[in-house]
Design a protein around this motif. Structure first.
Motif, short mmCIF file in Angstrom:
data_model
loop_
_atom_site.label_atom_id
_atom_site.label_comp_id
_atom_site.label_asym_id
_atom_site.label_seq_id
_atom_site.Cartn_x
_atom_site.Cartn_y
_atom_site.Cartn_z
N ARG A 196 4.12 -7.94 0.16
CA ARG A 196 5.78 -7.42 0.09
C ARG A 196 6.60 -8.65 0.09
N TYR B 203 13.91 -1.08 4.56
CA TYR B 203 12.60 -0.40 4.97
C TYR B 203 12.98 0.95 5.53
N VAL C 106 11.43 0.04 0.81
CA VAL C 106 10.04 -0.29 1.10
C VAL C 106 9.52 0.50 2.18
#
Length: 322
Positions: free
Chosen positions: A25, A42, A13
Motif C-alpha cells: 500500500r 481507509y 483502501v
C-alpha cells in the motif's frame, strides 16, 4: 502562462484486502503521488467507500482509485453514481460528469478488474493506472442497476445468491475464500433441496410474455460471470460492458439437467443450453418477481432476501482507466 494544476485523486483502501500488505500500500501511495494530488482514505465499515467516493465526486476530484476487491469497487461505483445528480451540466453522460475510476486488484477474485483485462497483480495494476493517467487512456462502460443499487458485473437471485450467502457465513467463521469453498457451498446449497419442486421466480419484460417457474436467475453486465481460479465461468459469453444486460435462468433444478448446465458453464466455450435453460441477451430492463423471499446478491455481495427487483442497463455510465 500559469502551470496546469495536477489532477486531484482519491485512493480508497480496504485495509482488509486479502492480497496486499502495508508495504504494498505504501508503494502504491508513493507511485500515485508522483502523478496526482492524492488523498488517501481507509474504509472503516460497510458503506464507507460509497460515502467517500460520493463526497469526492461532488468536490470535483478527477480520479478515484480503489485498492480492494469487488465489494470495494461496487461501493465506490455506487458512491460515484449517487453523486451524479449533483453534477448536472458537467457532461452529456455520467461517464463525463463523474471522476474516472481506477481499480487496483486486492481481493481474492477481482472479477471486475479481470473482466477489464487488468493484471491480477497489484503492482502491475498500479503500472496500468499510472500509464493511463499519463496518456489520458480510459474506457467508457455501462453498468447494471437493481432497484436503486448499481452493479458492475453480476447480480443473482436464487441459488447463485444463496451460495454467496453460504460463502459469506463461512468467512465469518474464519474460512478463507477459495474456489473450493465456493464449489462446496454450491453443492451443499443444491443438495438442500430448496425450490427444486416449486420454482418461485418469474421474469417480466415490457411487451413480452412472462417467463415463470424459474428456480434461479443470473444477470450479467459483462463476461465472464466469475472465475474459479484461472478458469472463467461463462453462463452468458456474449455479455459485455458495451451492451445491455444478459440473463441466464434455470427452470427446474433437476440433478441431471443442472449438472449438465454447470458443466457447460465451466467449459471453455461456455454457452449453456437445454430445456431447463432460459437465456436473454442485451436486455434494457426487466423485473424479477418471486412468490416467496429469495437470496439476492450484487457483484458477489449478499444483500439479503427480496421478492421483487427491477433491473435496468445504464449505458455510458463510467470512465475506467485500463
Amino acid at each position: 502562462m500559469g502551470t496546469v494544476p495536477p489532477m486531484r485523486a482519491l485512493l480508497v483502501v480496504n485495509p482488509k484486502a486479502t492480497t496486499t500488505s502495508e508495504r504494498s500500500r505504501d508503494v502504491l501511495v508513493r507511485a500515485l503521488r508522483s502523478e496526482v494530488d492524492l488523498t488517501v482514505e481507509y474504509t472503516l465499515r460497510r458503506g464507507h467507500a460509497a460515502a467517500l467516493c460520493r463526497a469526492a465526486a461532488e468536490s470535483g476530484v478527477d480520479v478515484v482509485v480503489t485498492l480492494g476487491g469487488d465489494g470495494t469497487v461496487n461501493e465506490a461505483v455506487n458512491g460515484l453514481m449517487n453523486a451524479d445528480a449533483a453534477l448536472a451540466g458537467r457532461g452529456a453522460t455520467p461517464a463525463y460528469r463523474l471522476p474516472a475510476l481506477g481499480v487496483v486488484p486486492g481481493g481474492s477474485t477481482n472479477v471486475f478488474a479481470r473482466a477489464l483485462g487488468l493484471p491480477r497483480d497489484w503492482a502491475d495494476g498500479t503500472s496500468v493506472i499510472l500509464d493511463g493517467l499519463r496518456d489520458g487512456r480510459h474506457r467508457v462502460i455501462g453498468l447494471g442497476r437493481a432497484d436503486d443499487r448499481y452493479f458492475t458485473f453480476t447480480a443473482g437471485i436464487g441459488l447463485d445468491a444463496a451460495v454467496v450467502r453460504r460463502v459469506e457465513q463461512a468467512r465469518l467463521r474464519g474460512r478463507t475464500s477459495t474456489p473450493a469453498l465456493y464449489v462446496r457451498s454450491m453443492v451443499a446449497q443444491f443438495l438442500s433441496g430448496e425450490d427444486r419442486k416449486s420454482p418461485p421466480l418469474s421474469l417480466e419484460r415490457p411487451g413480452e410474455s412472462v417467463e415463470s417457474e424459474l428456480s434461479t436467475i443470473i444477470i450479467q453486465n459483462t463476461a465472464p460471470w466469475t472465475y474459479v481460479g484461472d478458469r472463467p465461468i461463462n453462463p452468458n459469453p456474449q455479455a459485455s460492458f458495451d451492451h445491455g444486460l444478459d440473463v441466464l435462468a434455470v427452470r427446474r433444478l433437476k440433478v441431471s439437467s443442472t449438472t449438465r448446465t454447470v458443466t457447460q458453464m465451466a467449459s471453455l466455450k461456455g454457452d449453456p443450453h437445454g430445456r431447463e435453460v432460459l437465456r436473454l441477451h442485451d436486455q434494457a430492463e426487466f423485473a424479477v418477481v418471486s412468490t416467496r423471499p429469495q437470496a439476492f446478491q450484487l457483484d458477489g455481495d449478499y444483500l439479503g432476501e427480496r421478492q421483487k427487483v427491477h433491473f435496468a442497463s445504464v449505458p455510458q455510465a463510467l470512465r475506467v482507466i485500463c
